[in-house]
Scaffold this motif. Structure first.
Motif, PDB file in Angstrom:
ATOM      1  N   LEU A 165       0.806  -1.078   0.012  1.00 55.97           N
ATOM      2  CA  LEU A 165      -0.088  -0.003  -0.022  1.00 55.97           C
ATOM      3  C   LEU A 165       0.805   1.095  -0.083  1.00 55.97           C
ATOM      4  CD1 LEU A 165      -2.888  -0.872   2.561  1.00 55.97           C
ATOM      5  CD2 LEU A 165      -2.683  -0.900   0.042  1.00 55.97           C
ATOM      6  N   VAL A 170       3.622   5.525  -3.276  1.00 55.16           N
ATOM      7  CA  VAL A 170       4.762   6.425  -3.563  1.00 55.16           C
ATOM      8  C   VAL A 170       4.839   6.357  -4.955  1.00 55.16           C
ATOM      9  CG1 VAL A 170       7.238   5.718  -3.782  1.00 55.16           C
ATOM     10  CG2 VAL A 170       6.236   5.528  -1.543  1.00 55.16           C
ATOM     11  N   THR A 171       4.449   5.207  -5.850  1.00 57.10           N
ATOM     12  CA  THR A 171       4.372   5.473  -7.195  1.00 57.10           C
ATOM     13  C   THR A 171       3.569   6.475  -7.876  1.00 57.10           C
ATOM     14  OG1 THR A 171       2.501   3.774  -7.538  1.00 57.10           O
ATOM     15  CG2 THR A 171       4.743   3.198  -7.590  1.00 57.10           C
ATOM     16  N   PHE A 172       2.501   6.935  -6.915  1.00 56.49           N
ATOM     17  CA  PHE A 172       1.719   7.934  -7.083  1.00 56.49           C
ATOM     18  C   PHE A 172       2.460   9.271  -6.873  1.00 56.49           C
ATOM     19  CE2 PHE A 172      -1.834   4.995  -7.333  1.00 56.49           C
ATOM     20  CZ  PHE A 172      -2.401   5.236  -8.437  1.00 56.49           C
ATOM     21  N   GLY A 173       3.358   9.420  -6.578  1.00 60.06           N
ATOM     22  CA  GLY A 173       4.177  10.451  -6.315  1.00 60.06           C
ATOM     23  C   GLY A 173       3.907  11.308  -4.849  1.00 60.06           C
ATOM     24  N   SER A 174       3.523  10.133  -3.915  1.00 62.26           N
ATOM     25  CA  SER A 174       3.490  10.661  -2.380  1.00 62.26           C
ATOM     26  C   SER A 174       4.689  10.850  -1.861  1.00 62.26           C
ATOM     27  CB  SER A 174       2.529   9.791  -1.655  1.00 62.26           C
ATOM     28  OG  SER A 174       1.434   9.368  -2.072  1.00 62.26           O
ATOM     29  N   ASN A 178       2.778  12.650   3.280  1.00 59.34           N
ATOM     30  CA  ASN A 178       1.264  12.004   2.601  1.00 59.34           C
ATOM     31  C   ASN A 178       1.197  10.637   2.747  1.00 59.34           C
ATOM     32  OD1 ASN A 178      -0.046  14.420   1.479  1.00 59.34           O
ATOM     33  ND2 ASN A 178       1.208  14.559  -0.146  1.00 59.34           N
ATOM     34  N   LYS A 182      -1.908   9.850   4.676  1.00 59.84           N
ATOM     35  CA  LYS A 182      -3.000   9.170   3.759  1.00 59.84           C
ATOM     36  C   LYS A 182      -2.842   7.820   3.607  1.00 59.84           C
ATOM     37  CE  LYS A 182      -4.142  12.977   0.754  1.00 59.84           C
ATOM     38  NZ  LYS A 182      -5.175  13.082  -0.012  1.00 59.84           N
TER      39      LYS A 182
ATOM     40  N   PRO B  76      10.352   7.092  -8.015  1.00 63.12           N
ATOM     41  CA  PRO B  76       9.009   6.845  -8.458  1.00 63.12           C
ATOM     42  C   PRO B  76       8.419   8.231  -8.779  1.00 63.12           C
ATOM     43  CG  PRO B  76       9.332   6.435  -5.981  1.00 63.12           C
ATOM     44  CD  PRO B  76      10.701   6.849  -6.695  1.00 63.12           C
ATOM     45  N   GLY B  77       7.516   7.992  -9.869  1.00 64.49           N
ATOM     46  CA  GLY B  77       6.821   9.372 -10.066  1.00 64.49           C
ATOM     47  C   GLY B  77       5.398   9.202 -10.595  1.00 64.49           C
ATOM     48  N   PRO B  78       4.730  10.157 -10.576  1.00 65.59           N
ATOM     49  CA  PRO B  78       3.152   9.959 -11.337  1.00 65.59           C
ATOM     50  C   PRO B  78       3.333   9.820 -12.721  1.00 65.59           C
ATOM     51  CG  PRO B  78       3.530  12.306 -10.502  1.00 65.59           C
ATOM     52  CD  PRO B  78       4.797  11.449 -10.230  1.00 65.59           C
ATOM     53  N   LEU B  89      -5.588  -1.527  -3.313  1.00 63.77           N
ATOM     54  CA  LEU B  89      -6.751  -0.638  -3.046  1.00 63.77           C
ATOM     55  C   LEU B  89      -6.694  -0.242  -1.654  1.00 63.77           C
ATOM     56  CD1 LEU B  89      -9.661  -1.562  -5.025  1.00 63.77           C
ATOM     57  CD2 LEU B  89      -7.793  -0.091  -5.982  1.00 63.77           C
ATOM     58  N   TYR B  90      -6.924   1.082  -1.417  1.00 65.23           N
ATOM     59  CA  TYR B  90      -6.922   1.603   0.045  1.00 65.23           C
ATOM     60  C   TYR B  90      -8.199   0.891   0.570  1.00 65.23           C
ATOM     61  CZ  TYR B  90      -2.757   3.336  -1.191  1.00 65.23           C
ATOM     62  OH  TYR B  90      -1.637   3.931  -1.864  1.00 65.23           O
ATOM     63  N   PHE B 101      -7.230   9.165  -6.050  1.00 62.17           N
ATOM     64  CA  PHE B 101      -6.074   9.295  -4.915  1.00 62.17           C
ATOM     65  C   PHE B 101      -4.931   9.856  -5.465  1.00 62.17           C
ATOM     66  CE2 PHE B 101      -2.133   7.627  -2.938  1.00 62.17           C
ATOM     67  CZ  PHE B 101      -2.389   7.840  -1.512  1.00 62.17           C
ATOM     68  N   ASP B 104      -5.869  13.672  -6.032  1.00 61.77           N
ATOM     69  CA  ASP B 104      -5.865  14.332  -5.117  1.00 61.77           C
ATOM     70  C   ASP B 104      -4.472  14.858  -4.532  1.00 61.77           C
ATOM     71  OD1 ASP B 104      -7.740  15.166  -2.995  1.00 61.77           O
ATOM     72  OD2 ASP B 104      -7.324  13.913  -1.637  1.00 61.77           O
ATOM     73  N   LEU B 105      -3.694  13.983  -4.713  1.00 61.12           N
ATOM     74  CA  LEU B 105      -2.152  14.273  -4.502  1.00 61.12           C
ATOM     75  C   LEU B 105      -1.660  15.609  -5.221  1.00 61.12           C
ATOM     76  CD1 LEU B 105      -0.486  10.708  -4.124  1.00 61.12           C
ATOM     77  CD2 LEU B 105      -0.866  12.625  -2.330  1.00 61.12           C
ATOM     78  N   ARG B 149      -7.447   3.689 -11.266  1.00 57.83           N
ATOM     79  CA  ARG B 149      -6.762   4.647 -10.485  1.00 57.83           C
ATOM     80  C   ARG B 149      -5.421   4.845 -11.055  1.00 57.83           C
ATOM     81  NH1 ARG B 149      -4.607   2.444  -4.752  1.00 57.83           N
ATOM     82  NH2 ARG B 149      -3.340   0.912  -6.008  1.00 57.83           N
ATOM     83  N   ALA B 150      -4.674   3.943 -11.633  1.00 54.23           N
ATOM     84  CA  ALA B 150      -3.387   4.174 -12.201  1.00 54.23           C
ATOM     85  C   ALA B 150      -3.867   5.129 -13.585  1.00 54.23           C
ATOM     86  CB  ALA B 150      -2.797   2.958 -12.772  1.00 54.23           C
ATOM     87  N   ASN B 153      -4.725   9.119 -13.270  1.00 53.00           N
ATOM     88  CA  ASN B 153      -3.713   9.822 -12.905  1.00 53.00           C
ATOM     89  C   ASN B 153      -2.828  10.354 -14.228  1.00 53.00           C
ATOM     90  OD1 ASN B 153      -2.478  11.082 -10.644  1.00 53.00           O
ATOM     91  ND2 ASN B 153      -0.494   9.481 -10.538  1.00 53.00           N
TER      92      ASN B 153
END
Lengths: 264, 260
Positions: A165, A170-174, A178, A182, B76-78, B89-90, B101, B104-105, B149-150, B153
């Motif tokens: 999780l 982290v892959t979403f750039g957190s 965060n 989150k 890592p990066g978006p 999933l959260y 998700f 929002d970031l 979700r992926a 973004n």
């Protein structure tokens, strides 16, 4: 010969699936109370040892109307409320810090675990020496008792967050902040609540013990007082109030958990 | 010749363990074009996930570099969307909150988030499930939400690490078709890891077959099947011929892994 071949298939796990009517829960308590009342009314047990439920309720009502109960209840509520709030907040904060930082974990966790098993009431004389005989030592002992289960549960909640999780976040750039806010915090909420519920029982136990040892007011001292005077009915009123207190406490926590952890 | 979207240049990974150094991935190079669907096929433990984690920035390669749109990747990066094999999933967020998700970031306005979420919910066929929690969904639904979700973004490339590996065969087949539909609509570049031969052919434009320990690219095969594809392609002659060829390649490698 179709008749001879017919076999009845019985469901051997039917007992696991039996539907229980909703009155079953009330039934047990009602039967117990009625039996208790009958035993007392018939004079099988003298009222000094066990007063009848109706007698306890009547006495309770009288004490409520006369305001006698109010003072003791208020004193107890302030202690348990204050002690619990302080202990729980510190426990959550320290649990999070221990969980996030490897250094604090390495240094402080052994200390936490070595103090945890001490029955906290044994520390009351020491705490009275330190803090005097006012309200503070009672608050402190309850806070101490609440702190440990909460800190340990929060800590393991943080430690047991699924690393996938965190990786996903982290892959979403957190960033660090965060990830904590989150992912780690919400993920450890169920464990934090487990600690809070465990601590609720501990806090009640410590409240009564502390009040029996060193207090003029409060439900605990009231129970002890009427025990010494052998006024069993009023003693039982105190026990009844404590049981209601514990019940309410659990209900409030359950309600809060459903609000904050709706995904479980 | 256009410049490739993704360049894997001499990427290798060596792990240090107590019993010495283990080469998980030998030096590997390949490229992925814009809009291409590339599958990496290999037996379990061949380091194929290592490639993906390096591209995702979750692991540092021991040697080599990865370039996305000509820029080297350091973390890592978006710009890279990842879908994992396990359900990530959260559980405390609803389906919609999970999809938004990443948005929002980034600080995307709420109204826009709602629109994007709605779009992707429709795309994966889960409109009406926006307020559900993951615990209420089946495995296939969860992975669809993870894909949404992926994608929500808006990454440059979608990285998928055996996303359907935990699903039953029927669900997996349907998920593959849904993914192809999503890919055709979104025109994303996809790098997809699998150990399932059929999956690698059905989905991919191009297949990289990997060897077992140490992981190395063994062969690159262009899939001659037309687009768009559906399940009937799986019984065409070209498909079966390619499947046989790949099965033999993979079998050799799997045997090597079993008998060291």
């Amino acid at each position: 010969m179709p008749d001879k071949q017919r076999q009845v298939i019985t469901n051997r796990v039917a007992f696991l699936e039996t539907k229980i009517p909703s009155y079953a829960a009330v039934l047990g308590i009602t039967v117990l109370l009625v039996l208790w009342e009958i035993v007392c009314r018939l004079g099988i047990v003298p009222p000094l040892f066990l007063p009848a439920p109706t007698a306890i309720l009547t006495a309770g009502w009288d004490m409520l109307v006369s305001g006698e109960l109010y003072e003791d209840l208020a004193a107890s509520l302030v202690r348990i409320g204050g002690g619990y709030a302080v202990g729980a907040s510190l426990g959550i904060i320290f649990g999070l810090i221990l969980g996030f930082s490897r250094w604090t974990d390495a240094i402080l966790t052994p200390i936490v675990y070595s103090i945890y098993p001490i029955p906290k009431i044994a520390l009351l004389p020491l705490i009275i020496l330190w803090l005097g005989i006012g309200e503070t030592p009672k608050l402190a002992i309850i806070a101490l008792g609440v702190f440990f289960p909460v800190v340990i549960n929060t800590f393991s909640g943080v430690k047991n967050v699924d690393p996938m999780l965190i990786k996903a976040a982290v892959t979403f750039g957190s960033n660090h902040f965060n990830v904590i806010r989150k992912v780690i915090l919400p993920a450890s909420l169920p464990m934090i609540f487990a600690g809070l519920k465990l601590a609720a029982g501990t806090s009640l136990l410590l409240l009564v013990s502390a009040e029996m040892i060193a207090a003029q007011q409060g439900i605990g001292s009231m129970v002890l007082h009427y025990g010494n005077l052998m006024i069993t009915t009023k003693l039982m009123v105190g026990v009844l109030v404590l049981s209601l207190l514990g019940l309410t406490f659990n209900r409030v926590l359950q309600w809060l958990e459903r609000k904050l952890v709706p995904w479980k | 010749m256009t410049t490739p979207k993704l360049v894997i240049d001499n990427v290798g990974k060596v792990f240090s363990t107590k019993s010495g150094k283990v080469t998980a991935l030998d030096q590997t190079s390949f490229t992925v074009q814009e809009g291409e669907f590339v599958t990496i096929l290999g037996p379990s433990g061949c380091g194929k996930s290592t490639i993906l984690r390096v591209v995702a920035g979750l692991e540092e390669p021991t040697t080599g570099h990865v370039y996305l749109d000509g820029k080297e990747i350091h973390g890592p990066g978006p710009d890279r969307g990842m879908v994992f094999q396990s359900y990530t999933l959260y559980p405390w967020l609803t389906v919609k909150q999970n999809i938004t998700f990443g948005l929002d970031l980034k600080g995307v306005p709420k109204k826009q988030q709602d629109e994007i979420a709605q779009h992707y919910l429709e795309l994966i066929g889960l409109s009406g499930f926006d307020k559900h929690y993951p615990i209420q969904l089946s495995g296939g639904m969860k992975q669809r939400v993870a894909i949404a979700r992926a994608l929500a973004n808006e990454p440059e490339i979608l990285l998928m690490d055996e996303p359907f590996g935990a699903l039953d065969a029927q669900t997996r087949a349907i998920m593959q078709e849904i993914l192809l539909k999503v890919w055709e609509e979104s025109k994303k570049t996809i790098l997809f890891i699998t150990h399932d031969v059929e999956e690698s052919i059905f989905l991919g434009d191009s297949i990289y077959v990997m060897t077992a320990r140490p992981g190395r690219l063994k062969k690159n095969i262009k899939v001659p099947l037309p687009r768009p594809r559906d399940y009937q392609n799986k019984s065409s002659e070209e498909f079966l011929a390619l499947k046989l060829e790949l099965l033999e390649l993979i079998r050799e490698e799997s045997l090597k892994a079993v008998k060291p």
